[in-house]
Design a protein around this motif. Sequence first.
Motif, mmCIF file in Angstrom:
data_model
loop_
_atom_site.group_PDB
_atom_site.id
_atom_site.type_symbol
_atom_site.label_atom_id
_atom_site.label_comp_id
_atom_site.label_asym_id
_atom_site.label_seq_id
_atom_site.Cartn_x
_atom_site.Cartn_y
_atom_site.Cartn_z
ATOM 1 N N ILE A 263 -63.047 -16.598 29.484
ATOM 2 C CA ILE A 263 -62.579 -15.571 30.421
ATOM 3 C C ILE A 263 -62.583 -14.218 29.723
ATOM 4 N N HIS A 264 -62.542 -13.155 30.534
ATOM 5 C CA HIS A 264 -62.582 -11.813 29.961
ATOM 6 C C HIS A 264 -61.315 -11.016 30.214
ATOM 7 N N HIS A 265 -60.426 -11.548 31.055
ATOM 8 C CA HIS A 265 -59.172 -10.852 31.348
ATOM 9 C C HIS A 265 -58.026 -11.797 31.052
ATOM 10 N N VAL A 266 -57.074 -11.330 30.271
ATOM 11 C CA VAL A 266 -55.927 -12.173 29.961
ATOM 12 C C VAL A 266 -54.628 -11.392 30.210
ATOM 13 N N PRO A 267 -53.775 -11.886 31.114
ATOM 14 C CA PRO A 267 -52.492 -11.235 31.349
ATOM 15 C C PRO A 267 -51.613 -11.334 30.112
ATOM 16 N N VAL A 268 -50.836 -10.277 29.856
ATOM 17 C CA VAL A 268 -49.948 -10.256 28.700
ATOM 18 C C VAL A 268 -48.507 -10.255 29.205
ATOM 19 N N GLU A 273 -41.303 -13.721 29.907
ATOM 20 C CA GLU A 273 -42.353 -14.051 30.871
ATOM 21 C C GLU A 273 -42.623 -12.916 31.859
ATOM 22 N N GLN A 274 -42.192 -11.704 31.541
ATOM 23 C CA GLN A 274 -42.438 -10.577 32.433
ATOM 24 C C GLN A 274 -43.750 -9.878 32.065
ATOM 25 N N PRO A 275 -44.568 -9.499 33.083
ATOM 26 C CA PRO A 275 -45.880 -8.905 32.802
ATOM 27 C C PRO A 275 -45.766 -7.585 32.028
ATOM 28 N N LEU A 276 -46.604 -7.476 30.978
ATOM 29 C CA LEU A 276 -46.662 -6.243 30.196
ATOM 30 C C LEU A 276 -47.931 -5.467 30.504
ATOM 31 N N GLY A 277 -48.982 -6.217 30.885
ATOM 32 C CA GLY A 277 -50.263 -5.568 31.123
ATOM 33 C C GLY A 277 -51.379 -6.583 31.050
#
Lengths: 632, 206
Positions: A263-268, A273-277
Motif C-alpha cells: 500500500i502507499h497510504h498509511v494512517p497514523v 488510537e486517535q488520527p494524527l495524519g
Amino acid sequence: MQPDFAELKRFLQDCPPFDELDAEQLANVSRQMLGFYLNQHTIDQLFAQHSPALYIVRSGAFDLLAPDGHVIERLEQHDLFGYPSLLSGRAVINKLQLVEDGIVYIVPATVFNQLRQQQQEFERYFIRAHGQRLLEEQGGRAVGRPQSSWQAAADSSLQRTVAEVLQRQPVMLPSHTSIRAAAERMRDERVSSVMIVDHDAVKEPAPYTLVGILTDRDLRNRVVAQGLSSELQVNAVMTQAPAAVYGRQSLMDVLAVMTQHNIHHVPVLDDNEQPLGMITNTDLMRQQRSEPVMLISAMNKAGDLAELVAQATEIPAYMQSFAARVSDTPMVGRLLATLTDAMTKRLIHFYEREHGVAPAAYGWLAFGSQGREDQTLSSDQDNGLLLNDGLNEAQLAWFAGLGEYVCDGLHQCGIPLCPGNIMASNADCRRTLSGWLERFSQWTREPTPKALMYCQIFFDSRLVHGHKRLYQQYRQQVAELGQQDFFLANLARLQVSVQVPLGLFNRFRGTESGKDSDFINIKRYGIALINDIVRTYALQAGISAPQTLQRIELLKGSRLLNRRDGQALQEAWLFLTELRLQHQLQVWGTEQPKNALDPDSLGTLTRRQLKSAFRIIKECQQGIGLKFGRVG
Amino acid sequence: MLRQWWQRRRLLEQSWQQQRYIALDCETSGLDPAQDKLLALAWVELRPPLMDFSTTAYHVFATADTDLKQSPVVHGLVQRDFIAHSDPVTALQQLQAVLEGAVLVCHHVQLDWQFLRRAAERHQVKLQPLALIDTLQLEARRLRNQQHHLPRGSLTLARCRQRYNLPDYAAHHALSDAIACGELFLAQAYRFAGRANVAVREFVTK
C-alpha cells in the motif's frame, strides 16, 4: 631531564578511555602512577593501603569477588577496576583473589579526578561503565567507524519517527459521507486519500475510531470503473480496517508496513488510537536519500523475473553503503528482510500471472533470520507454505509450482538456497494447518537433537504473503504446542550445553577448526544463542512475535525474565549484531569466514565488550537452565 | 666510621620488605669501564610491593660523536638524543642522595656499578648504596639450585622476566630497563621470600 615514559604511555593507549588523552596528559599520568606487584603475599594490601584509586592490570590475572564470594569479574591485562568507589565515594567492599601473579598500576584518586575534569570522554566512559552500560553505549565509534555529519544526516532519515515528518492535520470524514462529497473534500484539501472515522462524543477524550481509508485509486477502481453511483456512502467502497502505524514508530516501520501490505497510504494514530495524519510513500521519498524506498518500489515495478534479478543484484553494493552509515544496526537486518519480502511477493505475482490466481487460501511463511528480521547478506532461504485443508491434486500441483518458482527466483536474486532444504520447494515444507501442527507436535513430543534444531528455525515465523486469518490460527496453535514444559526443558538443556567461547583465565577460546582455530564464531556462540535463549522464554510466555529484540521487550513486562537480564541480553545482542555487521562489511567479497572473527584483531575496548557479551550469555544460560532445565 | 658501619649492618639485617631499593640501568658505549663512556642513566625507587614512577630519573650525557661507537645499534641512542643532556655532576649528586640508605639493584650489577664508580670518582661524588643486588645472579642461583642447565642467553633481562610471566618491554632503553629490572627483582624476591622474614643480606651480591 624529564624521563620519557614511552613504554607506559604505549600501554595506556591500549586501555580505553586512556586513548582519549593526549601525549602530555599520558606522560602526566605515567609520572604519577605506582606499580604494585600483586601476589599472594601482597594481595590484601592493595585495597587496604591504596584506596580509593583506579587500578589498571598490567599483567597477571585476578578475580574480583563480591562480599558474598561470587566472582564479579576476571581481571586481566588492560582491565580497569576500583572506579565505582572513586565515583561513589563509598569504601571498597569487594575482594581480590589471585589467579596469576602480576603487576597492577595504581592511578591515585587526585590524578583520576583531574583527568575527569580535563577530558569529557574520559569522564563519560567511567560514568557509563559505572552504570554497567558499557555495552549499550558502544555506538559506532568503538568499532572504529568514521562518521561524518553528512552520513549522520543520511542515516537518521529512516530512524525518524512518523510524527516528526507528518506534513498536515488529518483529513477525516464520517463513514456515511457520500462518495461525491468525499471526492470534493479531497479536491479542496488537495490530498490523495482520506481517513474514514466514526465519531462518538461520549468517548471523549478519544472520540474517533478509524474505520477505513479511501484513496484516489479506490475512486477510480471501485467507483468509476465499476460504474457505481457517487451518491453511495463511502463505507461501501473504502478499504476497511486499514493497516495503520503509531506516531512514535520509525519511518522504517512505515516502510515495512507499506511493503508488507503493498500500500502507499498509511494512517497514523497516536497512542490513544486517535488520527494524527496520513503518511504516503511520497512522504517517505521526500525524506531525501531514503534509497530503500526507491529500491523497494523499483522491485515492485519489475515487469518480469529478469528485471527483478537485475534490481536484486544492486542489493549487496547498496547494503554495503547503507550499512556503513546506519547507526541503528537492527535496521539493516530488517531492511534485508523487507527486501526479501518484496522479492517474494513480486515472484508470487509473476507466478500467478502465468498460472492463474491461487486456487485456495494459503500463506507464504518466512522462517529463521528472515522471519526474525535479522537477515544478513549471507543468510540463506528459510521459507514454507501454509495451505488450506482439502486440496485436490491439481491445486497441490499449483502450490508445488509456486514453491519451486519462488525459491528458484529468490536464488537467482542472490539469496542462497537452504542447505537444510527448509524451503517451500520441498514438499515437506508445504503443509496444511493440521499437517504443520502434526509436525510440530512430533518435534515437541520427541525432542531429538535434530527436532530441536528444526524448532529453533520453525518457531520464528512471519507471514510474508497470503491469508492472514489462516496464519493467525497456525501461529496461535503452534504457540500452544511450544508451551509444554517437557519440550521447553529439552530446549533449555540444549542451549545450556553450548559452551560460550571463554576459557581459562577468561581468555577467548577459539571455536573453529583448521587454520582458523583461534577464530570465534560470534553467530553460533553469540547471536544465535541469544536468539535461542530468548525464544525459549518467548515460547513459554506464548509470545508470537518472531523478532528477538521485540520478544525481549515484551518479556520485560513478564515475571519470567527479570528486567536487568532482559536489558543485558538486549545490549549483548545489539553489540554482537553490530560487530558481525562491521566484520561482514570488512570481509565482503573475500574468502574469509562471514561469522567467525579473530579476537586478536579487535581493539581493547571491543575485546572487553565481547567478553562482557559472552559473560552475559553465560549467566543467562545458567538462568534458563535453572528455570526450565529441571523438568522432564 | 664505625657507627656508620654498624648502622648499615643493622639495616641489612632488616626484613627485605622493609627496605628501600633503587633499580637502575646504565647505557654505555661499550663493555669496558676503563675505556667506554656512560651515555645514559635511569632509575626508579622501589618499596616492596610498590614501584613509584614519580621517583624515576632519566639522564642522557653529552658525548662526542666518536664516543657512540657501534652501540646505537644496541641502545638506539643517536646524536640528537644528546642535545638536551644532563650535567653529570648534578645527575650523580641526585643519585648519591637517593642511594643513601638504599640498596642498588641492577641486572648484571657489577658492570653498571663499575661504570658508576668511575664516573663518580671523576666528578668527585661519593656513591654509597647500602648494598648491591644482582637480579641476574639471583636468577642464576635459583636455576642452579634447581639443577637447571643454563644455556647461553638464558639469563638476559627479557628471558628472566618471561619466567615470571612479566610483560615484554622494548629492551635497551635505560628507563624501561630500569623499570623492568625493578619488577624482576620484586617477582624474584616474593617468589623466594614472600612470607618468610628474610633479611636483605640474603639477596646481596657477594
